[in-house]
Design a protein around this motif. Sequence first.
Motif, PDB file in Angstrom:
ATOM      1  N   LEU A  57      67.769  38.513  -4.707  1.00 43.49           N
ATOM      2  CA  LEU A  57      67.977  37.239  -4.600  1.00 43.49           C
ATOM      3  C   LEU A  57      66.857  36.617  -3.689  1.00 43.49           C
ATOM      4  N   ALA A  58      66.205  37.707  -3.099  1.00 40.79           N
ATOM      5  CA  ALA A  58      65.446  37.914  -1.832  1.00 40.79           C
ATOM      6  C   ALA A  58      64.378  37.974  -2.328  1.00 40.79           C
ATOM      7  N   TYR A  59      64.091  39.002  -2.859  1.00 38.16           N
ATOM      8  CA  TYR A  59      62.648  39.322  -3.683  1.00 38.16           C
ATOM      9  C   TYR A  59      61.771  38.332  -4.578  1.00 38.16           C
ATOM     10  N   ARG A  60      62.948  38.108  -5.524  1.00 36.12           N
ATOM     11  CA  ARG A  60      63.226  36.121  -5.912  1.00 36.12           C
ATOM     12  C   ARG A  60      62.216  35.383  -5.240  1.00 36.12           C
ATOM     13  N   ALA A  61      63.075  34.940  -3.910  1.00 33.55           N
ATOM     14  CA  ALA A  61      62.032  34.290  -2.781  1.00 33.55           C
ATOM     15  C   ALA A  61      60.532  34.697  -2.447  1.00 33.55           C
ATOM     16  N   GLU A  62      60.396  36.187  -2.935  1.00 31.72           N
ATOM     17  CA  GLU A  62      59.219  36.317  -2.130  1.00 31.72           C
ATOM     18  C   GLU A  62      58.330  36.641  -3.346  1.00 31.72           C
ATOM     19  N   GLY A  63      58.856  36.348  -3.936  1.00 28.82           N
ATOM     20  CA  GLY A  63      57.520  36.355  -5.300  1.00 28.82           C
ATOM     21  C   GLY A  63      57.617  34.579  -5.788  1.00 28.82           C
ATOM     22  N   ALA A  64      58.350  34.606  -4.682  1.00 30.92           N
ATOM     23  CA  ALA A  64      57.983  32.324  -5.484  1.00 30.92           C
ATOM     24  C   ALA A  64      57.356  32.121  -4.942  1.00 30.92           C
ATOM     25  N   GLY A  65      56.626  32.996  -3.541  1.00 32.68           N
ATOM     26  CA  GLY A  65      56.489  32.959  -2.711  1.00 32.68           C
ATOM     27  C   GLY A  65      56.090  32.546  -0.737  1.00 32.68           C
ATOM     28  N   ALA A  66      57.062  33.166  -0.992  1.00 27.70           N
ATOM     29  CA  ALA A  66      58.519  32.452   0.519  1.00 27.70           C
ATOM     30  C   ALA A  66      58.004  33.828   1.427  1.00 27.70           C
ATOM     31  N   GLU A  67      57.393  34.029   2.806  1.00 29.18           N
ATOM     32  CA  GLU A  67      57.541  35.766   3.395  1.00 29.18           C
ATOM     33  C   GLU A  67      58.637  35.987   3.692  1.00 29.18           C
ATOM     34  N   LEU A  68      59.273  37.529   3.554  1.00 29.91           N
ATOM     35  CA  LEU A  68      60.501  37.871   4.183  1.00 29.91           C
ATOM     36  C   LEU A  68      59.592  38.645   4.889  1.00 29.91           C
ATOM     37  N   ARG A  69      60.719  38.675   6.065  1.00 30.13           N
ATOM     38  CA  ARG A  69      60.901  40.211   7.480  1.00 30.13           C
ATOM     39  C   ARG A  69      61.910  40.219   7.479  1.00 30.13           C
ATOM     40  N   HIS A  70      62.342  41.530   7.610  1.00 30.32           N
ATOM     41  CA  HIS A  70      63.821  42.269   8.320  1.00 30.32           C
ATOM     42  C   HIS A  70      63.605  43.263   9.070  1.00 30.32           C
ATOM     43  N   PRO A  71      63.738  43.758   9.285  1.00 32.69           N
ATOM     44  CA  PRO A  71      65.435  43.209  10.921  1.00 32.69           C
ATOM     45  C   PRO A  71      64.427  42.668  11.573  1.00 32.69           C
ATOM     46  N   VAL A  72      64.469  41.106  11.361  1.00 27.72           N
ATOM     47  CA  VAL A  72      64.238  40.322  12.105  1.00 27.72           C
ATOM     48  C   VAL A  72      65.314  39.317  13.290  1.00 27.72           C
ATOM     49  N   GLY A  73      65.791  39.604  14.184  1.00 30.11           N
ATOM     50  CA  GLY A  73      67.281  38.344  14.749  1.00 30.11           C
ATOM     51  C   GLY A  73      66.920  37.884  15.618  1.00 30.11           C
ATOM     52  N   VAL A  74      67.503  36.615  14.979  1.00 30.77           N
ATOM     53  CA  VAL A  74      66.927  34.744  15.690  1.00 30.77           C
ATOM     54  C   VAL A  74      68.430  35.053  16.452  1.00 30.77           C
ATOM     55  N   THR A  75      67.898  34.693  17.726  1.00 33.61           N
ATOM     56  CA  THR A  75      68.756  34.455  18.631  1.00 33.61           C
ATOM     57  C   THR A  75      69.278  32.535  19.218  1.00 33.61           C
ATOM     58  N   GLY A  76      67.983  32.077  18.329  1.00 32.86           N
ATOM     59  CA  GLY A  76      68.646  29.860  18.547  1.00 32.86           C
ATOM     60  C   GLY A  76      67.767  29.131  18.253  1.00 32.86           C
ATOM     61  N   VAL A  77      67.660  28.162  18.516  1.00 34.08           N
ATOM     62  CA  VAL A  77      66.786  27.389  17.654  1.00 34.08           C
ATOM     63  C   VAL A  77      66.705  26.314  19.035  1.00 34.08           C
ATOM     64  N   ARG A  78      65.270  26.182  18.927  1.00 35.70           N
ATOM     65  CA  ARG A  78      65.866  24.848  20.023  1.00 35.70           C
ATOM     66  C   ARG A  78      64.573  23.797  19.450  1.00 35.70           C
ATOM     67  N   GLU A  79      64.674  22.463  19.524  1.00 33.52           N
ATOM     68  CA  GLU A  79      63.759  21.182  18.414  1.00 33.52           C
ATOM     69  C   GLU A  79      63.265  22.382  17.203  1.00 33.52           C
ATOM     70  N   ASP A  80      61.933  22.043  17.728  1.00 31.71           N
ATOM     71  CA  ASP A  80      60.650  23.225  16.414  1.00 31.71           C
ATOM     72  C   ASP A  80      60.753  24.237  16.574  1.00 31.71           C
ATOM     73  N   GLU A  81      61.470  25.176  17.112  1.00 36.76           N
ATOM     74  CA  GLU A  81      61.525  26.955  17.963  1.00 36.76           C
ATOM     75  C   GLU A  81      62.816  27.360  17.730  1.00 36.76           C
ATOM     76  N   VAL A  82      62.127  28.512  16.726  1.00 35.23           N
ATOM     77  CA  VAL A  82      62.653  29.137  16.391  1.00 35.23           C
ATOM     78  C   VAL A  82      62.625  30.302  16.886  1.00 35.23           C
TER      79      VAL A  82
END
Length: 366
Positions: free
Chosen positions: A110-135
């Motif tokens: 499923l992730a590779y299909r998203a890539e195939g559609a033009g999304a950029e996939l990055r891992h392993p990248v952890g997200v620690t939080g979201v504040r307004e427009d900042e990930v």
Amino acid sequence: MESYDVVVVGAGPAGSLAARAAAEGGATTLLLDHRPELGHPVQCGEFVPAATELADLFGCPGLIATAFEIPAETVLRETRWMTCVSPYGHRFRFPLSGYSVSRRAFDKALAYRAEGAGAELRHPVGVTGVREDEVRLARGASIRARVVVGADGPLSTVGRSVGFAPVRTMFRMITATVDGPLTDEIDLHFGHAAPGGYAWKFPRAHDANVGLGVTRSSDGRSLDLLLNDFVAAQGLGPARDPTHWWVPVGPPPDSLVRGRALFAGDAANLVMATNGGGIPTAMMSGWLAGEAAARHVRDGRPLSDYDLAWRSALFTPLRRAARIQRFGDHFAGFDPLLALGMRYIGASGLDDMMRLRWPSRLGGHA
Ligand SMILES: Cc1cc2nc3c(=O)[nH]c(=O)nc-3n(C[C@H](O)[C@H](O)[C@H](O)COP(=O)(O)OP(=O)(O)OC[C@H]3O[C@@H](n4cnc5c(N)ncnc54)[C@H](O)[C@@H]3O)c2cc1C
């Protein structure tokens, strides 16, 4: 700072479908996951219903056809029957078509299909939080996003950071692999085997996925002990590679939008409460979130369009399932009562419950 129209946190079924829909809708899209290997370790029974069965649960054939496509190469076995087993071993069997899939392959596909559609996939990248427009990322960097999709599972970091906290009960879960049996039948066992939940046996290509989920106290017995007891009682070999995780069960929230964040899948509490399945609803909600995000950045549509879309497709059956599960929970702590209840509603009533409907003997399908 790097900047994207849409940043999707979590490349499980919800996130990958969201990223694919956003990219196909013309948004610059980044898909992040903290796992080194997508889909691994497996924390799932790996059963998905056939699309025809899903259409019987949710009245949205168009969405199912678009979002719920099971990559053929990830299917391990086709199954045709489900059997619910009472605490005293009475078996209630009904037809249910579905598939055992390899989540390890499924999540990647499923992730590779998203890539195939033009999304950029990055891992392993952890997200620690979201504040307004900042990930914010684990390594200290940040990425700017016009829309964030929180598809980061039951313990959602995105949810915690923006104050999104749906009402729910967490089922404690364990899953493992055993040798055999290789049939086209999946079994769910209720009662002391898994207090407040059920234990399962799902055949795969050359082995079987076994596991259980509980809400109630298990008299001090650990999940590992419960699972060992279950596989021994079934005459199966030792459980290999056990993993522990959570399933959030509760009513669907009224809204899945918080500021510029949209929530999908387990992060949004969208598990089918009467059967514990969450893959199809993760895929469908993910798709709708990605679509709404793309329309927002492209056409200026409000993000609340997402609420209109998922509520119209998923809300009523999910809310009904949560009510049925709460009702059924009154029987769950006492095996004789549970066995009596199962005999009273019979195979057709259990079939109804798996399909998110009230058993016909308890007042029909309202
Ligand atoms: C033991 C068990 C058995 C189950 N069996 C079934 C079944 O047979 N059939 C079924 O339909 N459902 C089943 N479920 C439920 C199903 O697994 C979930 O509903 C489904 O995986 C939800 O998909 P999701 O994309 O919302 O979340 P997930 O699949 O949990 O994906 C979330 C992703 O987000 C990533 N992530 C989390 N936090 C961060 C972060 N901070 N930064 C970056 N990435 C992050 C994770 O690595 C993960 O890849 C089961 C669940 C369990 C626990």
